[in-house]
Design a protein around this motif. Structure first.
Motif, PDB file in Angstrom:
ATOM      1  N   MET A   1       0.844  -1.204   0.000  1.00 21.80           N
ATOM      2  CA  MET A   1       0.000   0.000   0.000  1.00 21.80           C
ATOM      3  C   MET A   1       0.875   1.247   0.000  1.00 21.80           C
ATOM      4  O   MET A   1       1.934   1.270   0.613  1.00 21.80           O
ATOM      5  CB  MET A   1      -0.922  -0.002   1.223  1.00 21.80           C
ATOM      6  N   GLN A   2       0.401   2.275  -0.690  1.00 22.90           N
ATOM      7  CA  GLN A   2       1.125   3.543  -0.751  1.00 22.90           C
ATOM      8  C   GLN A   2       0.159   4.682  -0.499  1.00 22.90           C
ATOM      9  O   GLN A   2      -0.957   4.687  -1.029  1.00 22.90           O
ATOM     10  CB  GLN A   2       1.787   3.707  -2.132  1.00 22.90           C
ATOM     11  N   LYS A   3       0.553   5.641   0.304  1.00 25.39           N
ATOM     12  CA  LYS A   3      -0.277   6.811   0.596  1.00 25.39           C
ATOM     13  C   LYS A   3       0.430   8.058   0.095  1.00 25.39           C
ATOM     14  O   LYS A   3       1.592   8.290   0.422  1.00 25.39           O
ATOM     15  CB  LYS A   3      -0.537   6.913   2.105  1.00 25.39           C
ATOM     16  N   GLN A   4      -0.280   8.849  -0.714  1.00 25.74           N
ATOM     17  CA  GLN A   4       0.287  10.093  -1.243  1.00 25.74           C
ATOM     18  C   GLN A   4      -0.462  11.280  -0.681  1.00 25.74           C
ATOM     19  O   GLN A   4      -1.684  11.381  -0.814  1.00 25.74           O
ATOM     20  CB  GLN A   4       0.208  10.125  -2.776  1.00 25.74           C
ATOM     21  N   SER A   5       0.249  12.193  -0.055  1.00 28.00           N
ATOM     22  CA  SER A   5      -0.326  13.466   0.373  1.00 28.00           C
ATOM     23  C   SER A   5       0.164  14.530  -0.603  1.00 28.00           C
ATOM     24  O   SER A   5       1.339  14.915  -0.577  1.00 28.00           O
ATOM     25  CB  SER A   5       0.113  13.807   1.801  1.00 28.00           C
ATOM     26  N   SER A   6      -0.714  14.975  -1.456  1.00 27.68           N
ATOM     27  CA  SER A   6      -0.297  15.841  -2.560  1.00 27.68           C
ATOM     28  C   SER A   6       0.181  17.218  -2.128  1.00 27.68           C
ATOM     29  O   SER A   6       1.078  17.788  -2.744  1.00 27.68           O
ATOM     30  CB  SER A   6      -1.456  15.998  -3.553  1.00 27.68           C
ATOM     31  N   PHE A   7      -0.416  17.758  -1.066  1.00 26.86           N
ATOM     32  CA  PHE A   7      -0.111  19.141  -0.716  1.00 26.86           C
ATOM     33  C   PHE A   7       0.287  19.321   0.752  1.00 26.86           C
ATOM     34  O   PHE A   7       0.294  20.429   1.260  1.00 26.86           O
ATOM     35  CB  PHE A   7      -1.327  20.028  -1.008  1.00 26.86           C
ATOM     36  N   LYS A   8       0.611  18.243   1.467  1.00 30.61           N
ATOM     37  CA  LYS A   8       0.939  18.340   2.892  1.00 30.61           C
ATOM     38  C   LYS A   8       2.339  17.793   3.153  1.00 30.61           C
ATOM     39  O   LYS A   8       2.819  16.900   2.467  1.00 30.61           O
ATOM     40  CB  LYS A   8      -0.069  17.560   3.733  1.00 30.61           C
ATOM     41  N   GLY A   9       2.965  18.324   4.194  1.00 34.42           N
ATOM     42  CA  GLY A   9       4.237  17.778   4.645  1.00 34.42           C
ATOM     43  C   GLY A   9       5.414  18.265   3.819  1.00 34.42           C
ATOM     44  O   GLY A   9       5.279  18.913   2.786  1.00 34.42           O
ATOM     45  N   GLN A  10       6.607  17.949   4.287  1.00 29.82           N
ATOM     46  CA  GLN A  10       7.821  18.324   3.584  1.00 29.82           C
ATOM     47  C   GLN A  10       8.048  17.387   2.406  1.00 29.82           C
ATOM     48  O   GLN A  10       7.899  16.186   2.517  1.00 29.82           O
ATOM     49  CB  GLN A  10       9.022  18.259   4.540  1.00 29.82           C
ATOM     50  N   GLN A  11       8.419  17.959   1.305  1.00 26.80           N
ATOM     51  CA  GLN A  11       8.608  17.180   0.096  1.00 26.80           C
ATOM     52  C   GLN A  11      10.024  17.390  -0.412  1.00 26.80           C
ATOM     53  O   GLN A  11      10.414  18.496  -0.767  1.00 26.80           O
ATOM     54  CB  GLN A  11       7.598  17.610  -0.972  1.00 26.80           C
ATOM     55  N   VAL A  12      10.799  16.307  -0.415  1.00 26.98           N
ATOM     56  CA  VAL A  12      12.187  16.398  -0.866  1.00 26.98           C
ATOM     57  C   VAL A  12      12.244  16.449  -2.388  1.00 26.98           C
ATOM     58  O   VAL A  12      12.981  17.245  -2.983  1.00 26.98           O
ATOM     59  CB  VAL A  12      13.006  15.198  -0.346  1.00 26.98           C
ATOM     60  N   SER A  13      11.454  15.603  -3.035  1.00 28.80           N
ATOM     61  CA  SER A  13      11.456  15.537  -4.497  1.00 28.80           C
ATOM     62  C   SER A  13      10.566  16.624  -5.086  1.00 28.80           C
ATOM     63  O   SER A  13       9.854  17.335  -4.370  1.00 28.80           O
ATOM     64  CB  SER A  13      10.956  14.174  -4.970  1.00 28.80           C
ATOM     65  N   GLY A  14      10.583  16.711  -6.396  1.00 27.00           N
ATOM     66  CA  GLY A  14       9.642  17.586  -7.079  1.00 27.00           C
ATOM     67  C   GLY A  14       8.288  16.922  -7.187  1.00 27.00           C
ATOM     68  O   GLY A  14       8.058  15.820  -6.664  1.00 27.00           O
TER      69      GLY A  14
END
Length: 293
Positions: A1-14
């Motif tokens: 399972m994978q969970k994606q938060s599109s606009f929350k939290g720190q994002q290292v990648s683009g």
């Protein structure tokens, strides 16, 4: 399972943004789509020359890289490396939604595998836009896209779809539309269908009728421009061909007329289904040779 938060939290990648573009009318471009194309660092385009016209119209200065069916194997690793370094990228096709009968799905899959956020923006899509104005049942619907070009391959695909009850949505080139509609009629029989041409453009038009009526129209008329073809789903009659053969020729025509066909179209279809001359079916339906009571 994978969970994606599109606009929350720190994002290292683009982030990869999937940005729809107008399918004809430039006014269908959304404010959010324009702003996204302005703020990302790179645009991955199906055809950079075509997309540049759109960028010029909205005064967007973002650089482009091509991403299409002929270079995706080399280009996807390049774009992935940039995304992993923190670059934000917008992906666009020439018209409508990326990945829908257009290249780009490979980049989406690669991003998901690498846990890079993929954010889709809503916007124009020809299939559903045509569907809601077609008059055919909008739910459920089955989007197929482009059928194979060769007739024998088309027949194989359409045979698998013959008993599908959902409204079917196809895309087709105007150069192959005549043959495709004829093949649909051969496989599906008497179905209601709609051809939508030049959607959202000044010459937009809808052609509504049975597959046979549309085939006859295309025999006498040549269509130009982008076309979307919608076909009513099965209502069950096609699943019982034996029952139709138990009816007289006149009764078969009457059944088709009750289902909405015009008499001439019904006569033509019954003649085709029974491998009879149209004139024979016409006489049987109108009882021309019947003795007087």
């Amino acid at each position: 399972m994978q969970k994606q938060s599109s606009f929350k939290g720190q994002q290292v990648s683009g982030t990869l943004y999937l940005v729809p573009t107008p399918i004809g009318n430039l006014q269908d471009m959304t404010y959010r789509a324009v702003e996204t194309l302005k703020t990302v660092q790179l645009i991955a385009s199906e055809d950079t020359r075509n997309t540049q016209k759109l960028l010029n119209h909205f005064e967007i200065k973002t650089p482009q890289k091509s991403l299409h069916e002929h270079n995706y194997k080399e280009r996807v690793p390049e774009l992935m490396a940039l995304l992993q370094q923190g670059t934000t990228i917008a992906q666009v096709s020439d018209a409508g939604m990326p990945s829908i009968s257009d290249p780009g799905h490979e980049l989406v899959i690669a991003c998901i595998a690498a846990n890079i956020p993929v954010v889709a923006l809503p916007g124009p899509t020809a299939g559903l836009t045509a569907l809601i104005a077609s008059g055919l049942n909008p739910q459920p619907n089955y989007f197929y896209g482009f059928l194979p070009r060769k007739k024998n391959e088309q027949v194989k695909v359409l045979t698998t779809l013959k008993n599908e009850t959902a409204t079917l949505i196809f895309y087709e080139s105007p150069y192959r539309l005549k043959q495709t509609v004829a093949t649909l009629g051969e496989v599906f029989g008497s179905r209601q269908a709609v051809i939508c041409r030049e959607l959202t453009k000044v010459h937009e038009e809808y052609l509504r009728g049975t597959l046979m009526e549309l085939a006859d129209y295309l025999t006498a008329n040549t269509l130009k421009g982008e076309c979307c073809l919608l076909v009513a789903g099965s209502c069950g009659q096609e699943e019982e061909p034996a029952a139709a053969s138990e009816l007289s020729v006149k009764e078969q025509v009457q059944v088709l007329i009750e289902e909405g066909l015009k008499p001439n179209a019904a006569i033509k279809l019954v003649a085709q289904n029974n491998q009879m001359k149209k004139q024979m079916v016409y006489k049987a339906y109108h009882e021309i040779d019947a003795p007087a009571e």
